[in-house]
Write an enzyme that holds these catalytic residues in place. Structure first.
Site, PDB file in Angstrom:
ATOM      1  N   ASP A   1      23.893  30.830  40.999  1.00 64.00           N
ATOM      2  CA  ASP A   1      23.995  30.615  42.446  1.00 64.00           C
ATOM      3  C   ASP A   1      22.690  31.007  43.135  1.00 64.00           C
ATOM      4  O   ASP A   1      22.242  30.363  44.078  1.00 64.00           O
ATOM      5  CB  ASP A   1      25.116  31.479  43.048  1.00 64.00           C
ATOM      6  CG  ASP A   1      26.480  30.976  42.611  1.00 64.00           C
ATOM      7  OD1 ASP A   1      26.528  29.973  41.883  1.00 64.00           O
ATOM      8  OD2 ASP A   1      27.478  31.610  43.000  1.00 64.00           O
TER       9      ASP A   1
ATOM     10  N   ASP B   1      20.511  28.743  45.483  1.00 62.27           N
ATOM     11  CA  ASP B   1      20.218  29.111  46.878  1.00 62.27           C
ATOM     12  C   ASP B   1      18.722  29.050  47.147  1.00 62.27           C
ATOM     13  O   ASP B   1      18.284  28.637  48.213  1.00 62.27           O
ATOM     14  CB  ASP B   1      20.711  30.533  47.178  1.00 62.27           C
ATOM     15  CG  ASP B   1      22.224  30.573  47.361  1.00 62.27           C
ATOM     16  OD1 ASP B   1      22.826  29.487  47.457  1.00 62.27           O
ATOM     17  OD2 ASP B   1      22.789  31.681  47.387  1.00 62.27           O
TER      18      ASP B   1
ATOM     19  N   GLU C   1      35.004  39.907  56.573  1.00 64.41           N
ATOM     20  CA  GLU C   1      35.901  39.704  55.431  1.00 64.41           C
ATOM     21  C   GLU C   1      35.056  39.735  54.178  1.00 64.41           C
ATOM     22  O   GLU C   1      33.854  39.476  54.232  1.00 64.41           O
ATOM     23  CB  GLU C   1      36.566  38.324  55.519  1.00 64.41           C
ATOM     24  CG  GLU C   1      37.532  38.202  56.660  1.00 64.41           C
ATOM     25  CD  GLU C   1      37.872  36.741  56.948  1.00 64.41           C
ATOM     26  OE1 GLU C   1      37.498  35.855  56.160  1.00 64.41           O
ATOM     27  OE2 GLU C   1      38.493  36.506  57.986  1.00 64.41           O
TER      28      GLU C   1
ATOM     29  N   LYS D   1      33.576  38.170  50.832  1.00 64.18           N
ATOM     30  CA  LYS D   1      33.310  36.787  50.436  1.00 64.18           C
ATOM     31  C   LYS D   1      33.744  36.636  48.981  1.00 64.18           C
ATOM     32  O   LYS D   1      33.061  37.101  48.067  1.00 64.18           O
ATOM     33  CB  LYS D   1      31.824  36.447  50.608  1.00 64.18           C
ATOM     34  CG  LYS D   1      31.528  34.985  50.347  1.00 64.18           C
ATOM     35  CD  LYS D   1      30.103  34.636  50.722  1.00 64.18           C
ATOM     36  CE  LYS D   1      29.821  33.148  50.627  1.00 64.18           C
ATOM     37  NZ  LYS D   1      30.217  32.514  49.396  1.00 64.18           N
TER      38      LYS D   1
ATOM     39  N   ASP E   1      34.583  35.167  45.397  1.00 67.24           N
ATOM     40  CA  ASP E   1      33.840  34.214  44.576  1.00 67.24           C
ATOM     41  C   ASP E   1      34.817  33.362  43.775  1.00 67.24           C
ATOM     42  O   ASP E   1      35.184  33.693  42.653  1.00 67.24           O
ATOM     43  CB  ASP E   1      32.891  34.985  43.648  1.00 67.24           C
ATOM     44  CG  ASP E   1      31.748  34.110  43.193  1.00 67.24           C
ATOM     45  OD1 ASP E   1      31.678  32.945  43.638  1.00 67.24           O
ATOM     46  OD2 ASP E   1      30.924  34.580  42.390  1.00 67.24           O
TER      47      ASP E   1
ATOM     48  N   GLU F   1      40.671  31.019  49.338  1.00 68.27           N
ATOM     49  CA  GLU F   1      39.963  30.978  48.059  1.00 68.27           C
ATOM     50  C   GLU F   1      40.937  31.146  46.904  1.00 68.27           C
ATOM     51  O   GLU F   1      41.730  32.091  46.885  1.00 68.27           O
ATOM     52  CB  GLU F   1      38.935  32.127  48.052  1.00 68.27           C
ATOM     53  CG  GLU F   1      37.781  31.908  47.125  1.00 68.27           C
ATOM     54  CD  GLU F   1      36.666  31.052  47.748  1.00 68.27           C
ATOM     55  OE1 GLU F   1      36.857  30.483  48.845  1.00 68.27           O
ATOM     56  OE2 GLU F   1      35.604  30.952  47.100  1.00 68.27           O
TER      57      GLU F   1
ATOM     58  N   TYR G   1      41.954  32.800  54.405  1.00 66.51           N
ATOM     59  CA  TYR G   1      40.981  33.381  55.334  1.00 66.51           C
ATOM     60  C   TYR G   1      40.669  32.527  56.563  1.00 66.51           C
ATOM     61  O   TYR G   1      39.885  32.923  57.403  1.00 66.51           O
ATOM     62  CB  TYR G   1      39.683  33.785  54.629  1.00 66.51           C
ATOM     63  CG  TYR G   1      39.047  32.710  53.758  1.00 66.51           C
ATOM     64  CD1 TYR G   1      38.599  31.515  54.279  1.00 66.51           C
ATOM     65  CD2 TYR G   1      38.878  32.949  52.395  1.00 66.51           C
ATOM     66  CE1 TYR G   1      38.013  30.564  53.475  1.00 66.51           C
ATOM     67  CE2 TYR G   1      38.281  32.001  51.580  1.00 66.51           C
ATOM     68  CZ  TYR G   1      37.861  30.807  52.119  1.00 66.51           C
ATOM     69  OH  TYR G   1      37.285  29.865  51.317  1.00 66.51           O
TER      70      TYR G   1
ATOM     71  N   LYS H   1      24.944  37.562  51.891  1.00 67.58           N
ATOM     72  CA  LYS H   1      25.025  37.441  50.434  1.00 67.58           C
ATOM     73  C   LYS H   1      24.424  38.666  49.761  1.00 67.58           C
ATOM     74  O   LYS H   1      23.340  39.120  50.135  1.00 67.58           O
ATOM     75  CB  LYS H   1      24.244  36.199  49.976  1.00 67.58           C
ATOM     76  CG  LYS H   1      24.844  34.901  50.465  1.00 67.58           C
ATOM     77  CD  LYS H   1      25.826  34.320  49.484  1.00 67.58           C
ATOM     78  CE  LYS H   1      25.112  33.478  48.464  1.00 67.58           C
ATOM     79  NZ  LYS H   1      25.881  32.498  47.781  1.00 67.58           N
TER      80      LYS H   1
ATOM     81  N   CYS I   1      16.936  44.961   6.929  1.00 63.84           N
ATOM     82  CA  CYS I   1      16.506  45.780   8.067  1.00 63.84           C
ATOM     83  C   CYS I   1      15.098  45.372   8.505  1.00 63.84           C
ATOM     84  O   CYS I   1      14.182  45.341   7.670  1.00 63.84           O
ATOM     85  CB  CYS I   1      16.534  47.261   7.673  1.00 63.84           C
ATOM     86  SG  CYS I   1      15.840  48.339   8.941  1.00 63.84           S
TER      87      CYS I   1
ATOM     88  N   CYS J   1      12.766  48.714   7.663  1.00 66.96           N
ATOM     89  CA  CYS J   1      12.514  49.260   6.320  1.00 66.96           C
ATOM     90  C   CYS J   1      12.781  48.247   5.223  1.00 66.96           C
ATOM     91  O   CYS J   1      12.601  48.552   4.047  1.00 66.96           O
ATOM     92  CB  CYS J   1      13.344  50.523   6.088  1.00 66.96           C
ATOM     93  SG  CYS J   1      15.107  50.206   5.889  1.00 66.96           S
TER      94      CYS J   1
ATOM     95  N   CYS K   1      15.336  55.332   6.510  1.00 62.35           N
ATOM     96  CA  CYS K   1      14.845  54.245   7.372  1.00 62.35           C
ATOM     97  C   CYS K   1      14.084  54.833   8.560  1.00 62.35           C
ATOM     98  O   CYS K   1      14.621  55.644   9.317  1.00 62.35           O
ATOM     99  CB  CYS K   1      16.021  53.400   7.866  1.00 62.35           C
ATOM    100  SG  CYS K   1      15.543  52.231   9.147  1.00 62.35           S
TER     101      CYS K   1
HETATM  102  S1  IVH Z   1      35.270  31.049  55.897  1.00 66.83           S
HETATM  103  C1  IVH Z   1      34.187  27.531  58.416  1.00 66.83           C
HETATM  104  N1  IVH Z   1      35.804  33.270  54.642  1.00 66.83           N
HETATM  105  O1  IVH Z   1      32.386  30.785  51.024  1.00 66.83           O
HETATM  106  C2  IVH Z   1      34.252  28.747  57.594  1.00 66.83           C
HETATM  107  N2  IVH Z   1      34.752  31.527  53.417  1.00 66.83           N
HETATM  108  O2  IVH Z   1      29.736  29.592  51.401  1.00 66.83           O
HETATM  109  C3  IVH Z   1      34.841  28.484  56.296  1.00 66.83           C
HETATM  110  N3  IVH Z   1      34.377  32.060  51.069  1.00 66.83           N
HETATM  111  O3  IVH Z   1      33.397  27.465  51.247  1.00 66.83           O
HETATM  112  C4  IVH Z   1      34.713  29.532  55.310  1.00 66.83           C
HETATM  113  N4  IVH Z   1      35.258  34.061  51.110  1.00 66.83           N
HETATM  114  O4  IVH Z   1      34.597  28.995  49.558  1.00 66.83           O
HETATM  115  C5  IVH Z   1      35.275  32.031  54.553  1.00 66.83           C
HETATM  116  N5  IVH Z   1      36.380  35.273  53.650  1.00 66.83           N
HETATM  117  C6  IVH Z   1      35.855  34.060  53.569  1.00 66.83           C
HETATM  118  C7  IVH Z   1      35.346  33.560  52.356  1.00 66.83           C
HETATM  119  C8  IVH Z   1      34.781  32.285  52.336  1.00 66.83           C
HETATM  120  C9  IVH Z   1      34.694  33.144  50.351  1.00 66.83           C
HETATM  121  C10 IVH Z   1      33.700  30.884  50.521  1.00 66.83           C
HETATM  122  C11 IVH Z   1      34.347  29.585  50.819  1.00 66.83           C
HETATM  123  C12 IVH Z   1      33.322  28.789  51.538  1.00 66.83           C
HETATM  124  C13 IVH Z   1      32.064  29.428  51.063  1.00 66.83           C
HETATM  125  C14 IVH Z   1      30.905  29.205  51.981  1.00 66.83           C
END
Ligand code: IVH
Length: 689
Positions: free
Chosen positions: A38, A42, A118, A120, A122, A182, A234, A323, A417, A420, A440
């Site tokens: 990722d 990015d 919140e 994030k 994965d 998610e 979420y 991030k 080895c 040795c 050894c």
């Molecule tokens: S909100 C319009 N909340 O992050 C806002 N996304 O990089 C929509 N993700 O596609 C997303 N945790 O897959 C939101 N607490 C969270 C999240 C979250 C993970 C992911 C989601 C999104 C991606 C964006």
């Protein structure tokens, strides 16, 4: 591709980046088989964004910077999202987070909003659609407008309700309700899944996210059902016939009342500085959770403020993803080599093209053992995923098969080895291959380096390279020889000046006074680590006392057990080891404090033994005790203070920021949980409050 290519010709670089990003979008979103981490992805997007910002004439609506996610996988039928599923912009550090907050405040004409944070998660973004309360459809995000229909598979996820019910403050279920969130796999389910895959000789999954994605894309829903996926909600999508929400928090409370799982690490803050501190906290504690997170999502709470801020073509202006630095990167595996440790164990390790991951530059990573190399089938020349999470040593997760050179051959574990040249052996049923040659040089050098290492005698300046110099020049053959080294001898060696020589001799001298647990650890007796060394010292106080004990007497010590007791007795019974101990004694190395035994007995006599035989686990920070003081308070009252919770645990004491796994385990086993006041009551009385 190197950064220098950027400057040469922005138009062609942008074109190349767009093609490359499109390729990786397909690998990630459509094929669930990414070729790069990722973080590397990015970096490509950010580079493209920078070029487009510097050269507005290159702007293009079809650029991946203007779009969400990936193409549609044709295995599943497609679904049009009635409310677009947007992506999020990223902030890579505190400054970018503050810059976002500045833009928000400006967009709100100077008002500072309430921020909601919140985790994030994965995993995979999914939209769940309910009509008249019934679950009717689940769709992936796809390109944000159209996703794939994964209803049958998502229906197998226990966290996804089949039917929404009124009650708990909800009068009537809305006629349409879309819950976005998610789908993810917990670390524990992932570990179980991979253990089963390896047992069955199948290819292991690289990480929980990929395995969650792969599990959702199964043609047969019963396979998905066997994979133990989970879901956090979420964000709301389309809602018809529901209440108007003035805030995000209210919307999520409503979703929770309808039966959705909402993560409880949701927090609201009035300032961006508090948000930044919260992000820093989770960056530090991300591994305390049983699910993977790769950042913190910060959202403006107020619905009206969100409307005023609006959205861009791909992401809302009212939210940002903070991030964390990457823990996985892709790089080239240059070679696989084998090192021989102090016990003769031959460990394969990867020599990598250096890559910045998990906060440092990594050029080497462990491959654990012969079977792991075979299971992962990594080969020199492969592009591999490297992972460095927290304090864990870097490891190679697996190869990126689509980038494997055509002429690559499986790597073969050496038969001899590397140091040795004696044959390596692998006893039946064991995972490790060993060099068993008693002389050894690799084993000898590693034993000496281990003796001097931080957890043992802690002799600064005596790392592996210095040890190799000392043994190569015949000055040192075992750790006891260190104590007769002189400055004059050391300055004769290549590249050791008088100052380093004097410092090293002084450090070696100081090490003679290390406490007994350090010396016990330094001896390198198999299975005898720092914890058991400390337990033995607390019980017997001197090396001579420990040497005189039987297997039964040693095994009776809490934290020692029969296996360690046996290896200790065997080790001390060997003539060569006894001679080595005597040489350490004559050199003046401290063997423990005989007076400590009497003092400990006297102290025990004055403190009431309220916790005799009880195990009390402490997690988190207490106001009145640091970790050592809390342990001391327990052990001095006859109790034990183990590092983990089991059904034998009498109570768990919870301070600030406790370890999530200990708390969850205590809850699931029904072990009583105490706060600091409860702890004090327990210490004083031996009873639960
Ligand atoms: S909100 C319009 N909340 O992050 C806002 N996304 O990089 C929509 N993700 O596609 C997303 N945790 O897959 C939101 N607490 C969270 C999240 C979250 C993970 C992911 C989601 C999104 C991606 C964006």
């Amino acid at each position: 591709m190197t950064p220098n290519e950027v400057g040469s010709d922005p138009a062609s670089r942008a074109e190349a980046l767009r093609a490359e990003i499109a390729h990786h979008n397909e690998r990630y979103h459509t094929l669930d088989d990414p070729e790069i981490s990722d973080a590397d992805y990015d970096a490509l997007v950010r580079e493209l964004r920078r070029i487009e910002a510097d050269h507005p004439e290159l702007a293009d609506e079809s650029s991946p910077t203007q779009q969400v996610g990936g193409a549609i996988n044709t295995t599943f039928s497609s679904v049009t999202h009635r409310v677009a599923m947007m992506s999020l912009d990223n902030a890579m550090d505190g400054d970018e987070l503050r810059a976002w907050a500045d833009r928000v405040v400006k967009g709100l004409d100077g008002e500072t909003p309430t921020f909601v944070c919140e985790l994030k998660f994965d995993g995979l973004a999914i939209s769940l659609r309910y009509e008249e309360g019934r679950f009717v459809q689940a769709a992936t995000r796809g390109d944000g407008r159209m996703g794939e229909d994964v209803t049958a598979n998502v229906a197998t996820i226990a966290d996804v309700p089949d039917q929404l019910v009124a009650g708990q403050g909800v009068d009537a279920v809305p006629s349409v309700f879309e819950m976005r969130g998610e789908v993810y796999m917990t670390r524990s389910s992932f570990d179980q899944l991979n253990a089963r895959a390896i047992e069955a000789g199948e290819k292991a999954f690289v990480n929980p996210r990929n395995s969650a994605a792969g599990s959702l894309r199964q043609k047969d829903p019963s396979v998905t059902a066997s994979r133990k996926l989970s879901f956090w909600g979420y964000q709301l999508g389309e809602v018809v016939g529901g209440p108007e929400f003035t805030s995000h928090v209210a919307a999520l409370e409503y979703a929770a009342a309808l039966g959705f799982r909402i993560n409880d690490h949701l927090r609201s803050f009035a300032t961006i500085e508090e948000v930044a501190a919260h992000c820093a906290y989770w960056q530090e504690h991300r591994h305390d959770l049983d699910y993977e997170i790769d950042g913190v999502v910060v959202k403006v709470d107020g619905t009206a403020q969100r409307d005023r801020l609006g959205v861009t073509s791909r992401a809302p202006r009212w939210a940002i993803a903070f991030k964390f630095p990457p823990e996985e990167r892709t790089t080239k595996l240059l070679d696989i080599m084998v090192s021989v440790g102090r016990t003769g164990r031959a460990t394969p390790f990867a020599v990598l093209e250096p890559v910045f991951v998990g906060g440092s530059t990594v050029g080497m990573a462990t491959l654990h053992n012969q079977d792991q190399v075979a299971v992962k089938d990594v080969r020199p020349g492969d592009t591999v995923v490297v992972r460095k999470a927290g304090d864990v040593i870097p490891e190679v997760v697996g190869p990126v098969l689509s980038l494997r050179p055509a002429d690559s051959e499986p790597w073969v574990f050496p038969t001899h080895c590397p140091r040795c040249a004696n044959p390596l052996v692998r006893p039946d049923g064991e995972a490790d291959t060993r060099c068993v040659a008693p002389d050894c040089p690799a084993q000898r050098d590693q034993k000496i380096a281990y003796f001097a290492s931080r957890g043992a005698m802690d002799i600064e300046g005596l790392g592996e390279q210095m040890v190799e110099k000392l043994t190569a020049s015949d000055l040192v053959h075992d750790p006891a020889d260190l104590y007769s080294l002189t400055v004059e001898q050391l300055v004769e060696l290549e590249r050791i000046g008088p100052t380093s020589a004097r410092n090293l001799v002084a450090e070696i001298e100081v090490s003679k006074a290390r406490p007994l647990p350090k010396l016990l650890t330094a001896l390198g007796v198999r299975h005898l680590g720092p914890a058991a060394s400390l337990a033995l010292t607390n019980e017997f106080h001197t090396l001579d006392a420990i040497m005189s004990k039987s297997v039964e007497e040693l095994a009776a010590v809490e934290g020692v057990g029969e296996v360690i007791a046996n290896t200790i007795v065997t080790w001390f019974s060997q003539e060569a080891n006894r001679a080595y101990i005597e040489r350490l004694r004559s050199a003046g190395v401290g063997f423990g404090d005989p007076q400590a035994a009497a003092a400990a007995a006297a102290a025990r006599a004055t403190i009431p033994q309220t916790l005799e035989g009880r195990a009390v686990v402490v997690t988190g920070t207490l106001a009145g005790y640091n970790r050592e003081a809390a342990e001391e308070a327990i052990t001095s009252r006859g109790g034990k203070s183990p590092g983990s919770v089991s059904k034998k645990t009498f109570a768990v004491v919870v301070g600030d920021s406790p370890g999530a796994s200990k708390l969850t385990k205590a809850e699931s086993l029904g072990v009583p949980i105490l706060d600091e006041a409860g702890f004090e009551h327990l210490l004083a009385t031996g009873d639960l409050p």
